[in-house]
Write an enzyme that holds these catalytic residues in place. Structure first.
Site, PDB file in Angstrom:
ATOM      1  N   ASN A   9       0.859  -1.190   0.000  1.00 16.95           N
ATOM      2  CA  ASN A   9       0.000   0.000   0.000  1.00 16.95           C
ATOM      3  C   ASN A   9       0.890   1.233   0.000  1.00 16.95           C
ATOM      4  OD1 ASN A   9      -1.918   2.008   0.417  1.00 16.95           O
ATOM      5  ND2 ASN A   9      -2.127   1.569   2.605  1.00 16.95           N
ATOM      6  N   TRP A  10       0.972   1.906  -1.140  1.00 20.53           N
ATOM      7  CA  TRP A  10       1.847   3.073  -1.269  1.00 20.53           C
ATOM      8  C   TRP A  10       1.289   4.322  -0.611  1.00 20.53           C
ATOM      9  CZ3 TRP A  10       4.761   3.716  -6.554  1.00 20.53           C
ATOM     10  CH2 TRP A  10       5.697   2.681  -6.678  1.00 20.53           C
ATOM     11  N   LYS A  11       0.003   4.291  -0.241  1.00 22.52           N
ATOM     12  CA  LYS A  11      -0.646   5.489   0.308  1.00 22.52           C
ATOM     13  C   LYS A  11      -0.460   6.652  -0.686  1.00 22.52           C
ATOM     14  CE  LYS A  11      -0.053   3.606   4.881  1.00 22.52           C
ATOM     15  NZ  LYS A  11       0.202   3.841   6.322  1.00 22.52           N
ATOM     16  N   HIS A 100      -9.277   1.281   5.837  1.00 20.94           N
ATOM     17  CA  HIS A 100      -7.947   1.492   6.412  1.00 20.94           C
ATOM     18  C   HIS A 100      -8.068   2.478   7.571  1.00 20.94           C
ATOM     19  CE1 HIS A 100      -3.770   2.771   6.792  1.00 20.94           C
ATOM     20  NE2 HIS A 100      -3.427   1.681   6.125  1.00 20.94           N
ATOM     21  N   GLU A 102      -6.500   4.966   8.471  1.00 20.63           N
ATOM     22  CA  GLU A 102      -6.390   6.381   8.102  1.00 20.63           C
ATOM     23  C   GLU A 102      -7.701   6.903   7.548  1.00 20.63           C
ATOM     24  OE1 GLU A 102      -1.667   5.698   7.171  1.00 20.63           O
ATOM     25  OE2 GLU A 102      -3.072   5.917   5.512  1.00 20.63           O
ATOM     26  N   GLU A 171      -4.782  -4.400  11.564  1.00 19.85           N
ATOM     27  CA  GLU A 171      -3.719  -3.387  11.596  1.00 19.85           C
ATOM     28  C   GLU A 171      -3.884  -2.540  12.852  1.00 19.85           C
ATOM     29  OE1 GLU A 171      -4.116  -0.877   8.104  1.00 19.85           O
ATOM     30  OE2 GLU A 171      -5.969  -0.076   8.932  1.00 19.85           O
ATOM     31  N   GLY A 177       2.955   3.115  10.557  1.00 15.31           N
ATOM     32  CA  GLY A 177       3.804   4.257  10.266  1.00 15.31           C
ATOM     33  C   GLY A 177       4.566   4.791  11.458  1.00 15.31           C
ATOM     34  N   SER A 216       3.882  -1.659  10.211  1.00 21.15           N
ATOM     35  CA  SER A 216       5.349  -1.614  10.237  1.00 21.15           C
ATOM     36  C   SER A 216       5.978  -2.973   9.955  1.00 21.15           C
ATOM     37  CB  SER A 216       5.843  -1.058  11.587  1.00 21.15           C
ATOM     38  OG  SER A 216       5.397   0.277  11.770  1.00 21.15           O
ATOM     39  N   GLY A 237       2.996  -1.167   4.276  1.00 21.65           N
ATOM     40  CA  GLY A 237       2.959   0.259   3.996  1.00 21.65           C
ATOM     41  C   GLY A 237       4.286   0.777   3.497  1.00 21.65           C
ATOM     42  N   GLY A 238       4.994   1.525   4.338  1.00 18.76           N
ATOM     43  CA  GLY A 238       6.223   2.187   3.921  1.00 18.76           C
ATOM     44  C   GLY A 238       7.260   1.271   3.308  1.00 18.76           C
TER      45      GLY A 238
END
Length: 252
Positions: A9-11, A100, A102, A171, A177, A216, A237-238
Protein backbone atom coordinates in the site's frame (compact mmCIF):
# COMPACT_ATOMS: atom_id res chain seq x y z
CA UNK A 1 -4.05 -24.35 3.13
CA UNK A 2 -4.80 -20.65 2.95
CA UNK A 3 -2.41 -18.79 0.63
CA UNK A 4 -0.03 -16.15 1.93
CA UNK A 5 -1.04 -12.76 0.49
CA UNK A 6 1.33 -9.78 0.47
CA UNK A 7 -0.12 -6.41 -0.57
CA UNK A 8 1.87 -3.20 -0.91
CA UNK A 9 0.00 0.00 0.00
CA UNK A 10 1.85 3.07 -1.27
CA UNK A 11 -0.65 5.49 0.31
CA UNK A 12 -0.15 9.02 -1.15
CA UNK A 13 3.40 8.38 -2.33
CA UNK A 14 5.12 7.64 -5.63
CA UNK A 15 5.34 9.01 -9.15
CA UNK A 16 4.95 7.70 -12.70
CA UNK A 17 8.70 7.09 -12.86
CA UNK A 18 8.73 5.35 -9.49
CA UNK A 19 5.88 3.07 -10.57
CA UNK A 20 7.68 2.06 -13.76
CA UNK A 21 10.93 1.34 -11.97
CA UNK A 22 9.22 -0.53 -9.14
CA UNK A 23 7.16 -2.79 -11.41
CA UNK A 24 10.14 -3.46 -13.70
CA UNK A 25 12.21 -4.56 -10.71
CA UNK A 26 9.53 -6.62 -9.00
CA UNK A 27 8.26 -8.36 -12.14
CA UNK A 28 11.80 -9.24 -13.26
CA UNK A 29 12.49 -10.93 -9.92
CA UNK A 30 9.10 -12.64 -9.78
CA UNK A 31 9.68 -14.11 -13.21
CA UNK A 32 12.64 -15.98 -11.70
CA UNK A 33 10.23 -17.71 -9.34
CA UNK A 34 8.51 -17.06 -6.03
CA UNK A 35 7.39 -19.39 -3.23
CA UNK A 36 4.35 -21.49 -4.15
CA UNK A 37 0.96 -20.74 -2.63
CA UNK A 38 1.47 -16.99 -2.44
CA UNK A 39 -0.32 -13.98 -3.92
CA UNK A 40 1.11 -10.50 -4.38
CA UNK A 41 -0.44 -7.12 -5.17
CA UNK A 42 0.38 -3.43 -5.39
CA UNK A 43 -2.03 -0.64 -4.40
CA UNK A 44 -0.67 2.62 -5.89
CA UNK A 45 -2.49 5.98 -5.80
CA UNK A 46 -5.46 6.31 -8.20
CA UNK A 47 -3.68 8.42 -10.88
CA UNK A 48 -1.16 5.64 -11.51
CA UNK A 49 -3.62 2.75 -11.89
CA UNK A 50 -3.76 2.97 -15.68
CA UNK A 51 0.00 2.95 -16.20
CA UNK A 52 0.49 0.23 -13.58
CA UNK A 53 -2.26 -1.90 -15.11
CA UNK A 54 -0.67 -1.76 -18.56
CA UNK A 55 2.79 -2.47 -17.24
CA UNK A 56 1.70 -5.38 -15.04
CA UNK A 57 -0.31 -6.92 -17.89
CA UNK A 58 2.83 -6.83 -20.05
CA UNK A 59 4.80 -8.87 -17.50
CA UNK A 60 5.24 -12.52 -18.41
CA UNK A 61 4.91 -13.31 -14.71
CA UNK A 62 1.32 -13.54 -13.50
CA UNK A 63 2.37 -13.28 -9.85
CA UNK A 64 1.69 -9.57 -9.33
CA UNK A 65 -1.85 -8.19 -9.23
CA UNK A 66 -3.14 -4.63 -9.03
CA UNK A 67 -5.22 -3.15 -6.24
CA UNK A 68 -6.70 0.21 -5.26
CA UNK A 69 -6.55 2.03 -1.95
CA UNK A 70 -10.26 2.81 -1.63
CA UNK A 71 -13.58 2.56 -3.43
CA UNK A 72 -16.93 4.31 -3.32
CA UNK A 73 -19.93 2.77 -1.58
CA UNK A 74 -22.01 4.01 -4.53
CA UNK A 75 -22.44 2.42 -7.95
CA UNK A 76 -22.22 5.75 -9.76
CA UNK A 77 -23.84 9.15 -10.10
CA UNK A 78 -23.35 12.62 -8.65
CA UNK A 79 -20.54 11.81 -6.22
CA UNK A 80 -17.73 14.19 -7.13
CA UNK A 81 -14.29 12.82 -6.40
CA UNK A 82 -15.46 9.24 -5.84
CA UNK A 83 -14.28 6.17 -7.80
CA UNK A 84 -16.62 3.22 -8.33
CA UNK A 85 -15.82 -0.48 -8.16
CA UNK A 86 -16.84 -0.81 -11.83
CA UNK A 87 -14.19 1.75 -12.77
CA UNK A 88 -11.54 -0.15 -10.80
CA UNK A 89 -12.60 -3.37 -12.53
CA UNK A 90 -11.95 -1.72 -15.90
CA UNK A 91 -8.33 -1.21 -14.85
CA UNK A 92 -7.99 -4.91 -13.97
CA UNK A 93 -7.83 -4.27 -10.25
CA UNK A 94 -8.13 -7.50 -8.29
CA UNK A 95 -8.07 -6.05 -4.78
CA UNK A 96 -9.25 -2.90 -3.02
CA UNK A 97 -8.56 -1.70 0.51
CA UNK A 98 -11.58 -0.64 2.55
CA UNK A 99 -11.65 0.77 6.06
CA UNK A 100 -7.95 1.49 6.41
CA UNK A 101 -7.38 3.13 9.80
CA UNK A 102 -6.39 6.38 8.10
CA UNK A 103 -9.76 6.45 6.35
CA UNK A 104 -11.58 5.62 9.60
CA UNK A 105 -9.72 8.32 11.54
CA UNK A 106 -9.34 11.18 9.06
CA UNK A 107 -12.52 10.68 7.03
CA UNK A 108 -14.78 9.34 9.80
CA UNK A 109 -15.65 6.16 7.92
CA UNK A 110 -18.07 3.98 9.84
CA UNK A 111 -18.20 0.18 9.93
CA UNK A 112 -21.45 0.29 7.93
CA UNK A 113 -19.91 2.43 5.19
CA UNK A 114 -16.90 0.12 5.04
CA UNK A 115 -19.17 -2.91 4.63
CA UNK A 116 -21.10 -1.12 1.87
CA UNK A 117 -17.82 -0.42 0.07
CA UNK A 118 -16.90 -4.09 0.41
CA UNK A 119 -20.22 -5.11 -1.13
CA UNK A 120 -19.64 -2.83 -4.11
CA UNK A 121 -16.22 -4.41 -4.60
CA UNK A 122 -17.60 -7.94 -4.38
CA UNK A 123 -20.34 -7.12 -6.89
CA UNK A 124 -17.63 -6.21 -9.43
CA UNK A 125 -15.50 -9.29 -8.78
CA UNK A 126 -12.90 -7.46 -6.68
CA UNK A 127 -11.55 -8.80 -3.41
CA UNK A 128 -12.06 -6.24 -0.64
CA UNK A 129 -9.34 -6.10 2.01
CA UNK A 130 -11.32 -5.06 5.08
CA UNK A 131 -9.12 -3.37 7.69
CA UNK A 132 -9.79 -3.55 11.42
CA UNK A 133 -7.73 -2.54 14.43
CA UNK A 134 -7.49 -0.70 17.73
CA UNK A 135 -5.78 2.51 18.81
CA UNK A 136 -3.07 2.73 21.45
CA UNK A 137 -5.57 4.07 24.00
CA UNK A 138 -7.96 1.20 23.31
CA UNK A 139 -5.20 -1.37 23.75
CA UNK A 140 -3.78 0.27 26.85
CA UNK A 141 -7.23 0.33 28.45
CA UNK A 142 -7.68 -3.40 27.80
CA UNK A 143 -10.37 -2.92 25.15
CA UNK A 144 -8.44 -4.10 22.07
CA UNK A 145 -10.33 -7.36 21.60
CA UNK A 146 -13.69 -5.70 22.30
CA UNK A 147 -13.04 -2.98 19.71
CA UNK A 148 -11.85 -5.33 16.99
CA UNK A 149 -14.67 -7.81 17.59
CA UNK A 150 -17.20 -4.96 17.21
CA UNK A 151 -15.63 -3.95 13.88
CA UNK A 152 -15.67 -7.53 12.60
CA UNK A 153 -19.22 -8.09 13.86
CA UNK A 154 -20.58 -5.31 11.65
CA UNK A 155 -18.89 -6.85 8.60
CA UNK A 156 -20.40 -10.23 9.42
CA UNK A 157 -23.85 -8.71 9.91
CA UNK A 158 -23.85 -6.98 6.53
CA UNK A 159 -21.70 -9.21 4.30
CA UNK A 160 -22.85 -12.56 5.70
CA UNK A 161 -21.56 -15.51 3.60
CA UNK A 162 -19.95 -13.13 1.08
CA UNK A 163 -17.30 -12.40 3.68
CA UNK A 164 -15.50 -15.58 2.58
CA UNK A 165 -14.64 -13.86 -0.72
CA UNK A 166 -12.95 -11.00 1.14
CA UNK A 167 -9.72 -10.62 3.07
CA UNK A 168 -9.45 -9.15 6.54
CA UNK A 169 -6.43 -7.13 7.64
CA UNK A 170 -5.68 -6.62 11.32
CA UNK A 171 -3.72 -3.39 11.60
CA UNK A 172 -3.23 -2.05 15.12
CA UNK A 173 -3.39 1.70 14.65
CA UNK A 174 -0.51 2.26 17.08
CA UNK A 175 1.81 0.25 14.79
CA UNK A 176 1.04 1.99 11.49
CA UNK A 177 3.80 4.26 10.27
CA UNK A 178 5.25 4.49 13.78
CA UNK A 179 8.06 1.97 13.46
CA UNK A 180 6.39 0.04 16.29
CA UNK A 181 5.21 -3.44 15.48
CA UNK A 182 3.05 -5.83 17.41
CA UNK A 183 5.08 -8.83 18.45
CA UNK A 184 4.32 -11.92 16.41
CA UNK A 185 2.51 -13.38 19.42
CA UNK A 186 0.39 -10.26 20.01
CA UNK A 187 -0.57 -10.26 16.33
CA UNK A 188 -1.30 -13.99 16.37
CA UNK A 189 -3.46 -13.65 19.49
CA UNK A 190 -5.67 -11.04 17.78
CA UNK A 191 -5.81 -12.99 14.53
CA UNK A 192 -6.90 -16.03 16.53
CA UNK A 193 -9.61 -13.99 18.27
CA UNK A 194 -10.90 -12.84 14.88
CA UNK A 195 -10.92 -16.39 13.50
CA UNK A 196 -12.75 -17.71 16.56
CA UNK A 197 -15.32 -14.94 16.17
CA UNK A 198 -15.81 -15.87 12.53
CA UNK A 199 -16.23 -19.52 13.52
CA UNK A 200 -19.13 -18.51 15.76
CA UNK A 201 -20.80 -17.26 12.58
CA UNK A 202 -19.66 -19.88 10.06
CA UNK A 203 -16.88 -22.45 10.49
CA UNK A 204 -16.29 -22.64 6.73
CA UNK A 205 -15.77 -18.88 6.47
CA UNK A 206 -13.42 -18.96 9.46
CA UNK A 207 -11.23 -21.71 8.01
CA UNK A 208 -10.99 -20.26 4.49
CA UNK A 209 -10.76 -16.48 4.88
CA UNK A 210 -7.31 -14.91 4.81
CA UNK A 211 -6.41 -12.55 7.66
CA UNK A 212 -3.42 -10.30 6.96
CA UNK A 213 -1.33 -8.33 9.43
CA UNK A 214 -0.50 -4.68 8.80
CA UNK A 215 1.66 -2.40 10.89
CA UNK A 216 5.35 -1.61 10.24
CA UNK A 217 6.00 -4.97 8.57
CA UNK A 218 9.54 -5.41 7.28
CA UNK A 219 11.57 -8.40 6.19
CA UNK A 220 13.10 -8.57 9.67
CA UNK A 221 9.77 -9.38 11.30
CA UNK A 222 7.86 -10.86 8.35
CA UNK A 223 9.38 -14.32 8.70
CA UNK A 224 8.11 -14.70 12.27
CA UNK A 225 4.76 -13.03 11.57
CA UNK A 226 3.98 -15.16 8.53
CA UNK A 227 4.95 -18.28 10.44
CA UNK A 228 2.06 -17.84 12.86
CA UNK A 229 -0.87 -20.22 12.24
CA UNK A 230 -3.57 -17.55 11.84
CA UNK A 231 -1.55 -14.87 10.01
CA UNK A 232 -2.01 -15.25 6.25
CA UNK A 233 0.27 -12.51 4.95
CA UNK A 234 0.77 -8.80 5.24
CA UNK A 235 -0.53 -5.39 4.27
CA UNK A 236 2.73 -3.53 3.78
CA UNK A 237 2.96 0.26 4.00
CA UNK A 238 6.22 2.19 3.92
CA UNK A 239 8.41 -0.86 3.33
CA UNK A 240 6.56 -1.58 0.07
CA UNK A 241 7.96 1.59 -1.51
CA UNK A 242 11.35 -0.15 -1.75
CA UNK A 243 11.03 -2.91 -4.38
CA UNK A 244 13.85 -4.98 -2.87
CA UNK A 245 12.33 -4.81 0.62
CA UNK A 246 8.92 -5.73 -0.80
CA UNK A 247 10.43 -8.72 -2.62
CA UNK A 248 12.21 -9.84 0.54
CA UNK A 249 8.90 -9.71 2.43
CA UNK A 250 7.20 -11.66 -0.37
CA UNK A 251 9.78 -14.42 0.06
CA UNK A 252 9.63 -14.39 3.86
Amino acid sequence: MRPITVIGNWKMNGSKAACRQWIDTVCAEMEKGMPAGRRFALCPPYPYLSDCSQQISACSSASLALGAQDVSAEMGGAFTGEVSAAMLHEFDCKYVLVGHSERRDRFNESDRLIAEKALQALDQGLTPVICVGETADERNSGRAVEVVRAQVARQIAILQDRLVDSLLAYEPVWAIGTGKVASAQIAQDMHREIRLQLAEFNADVASHIGILYGGSVKFDNAVELFGMPDIDGGLIGGASLDPQEFLAICRA
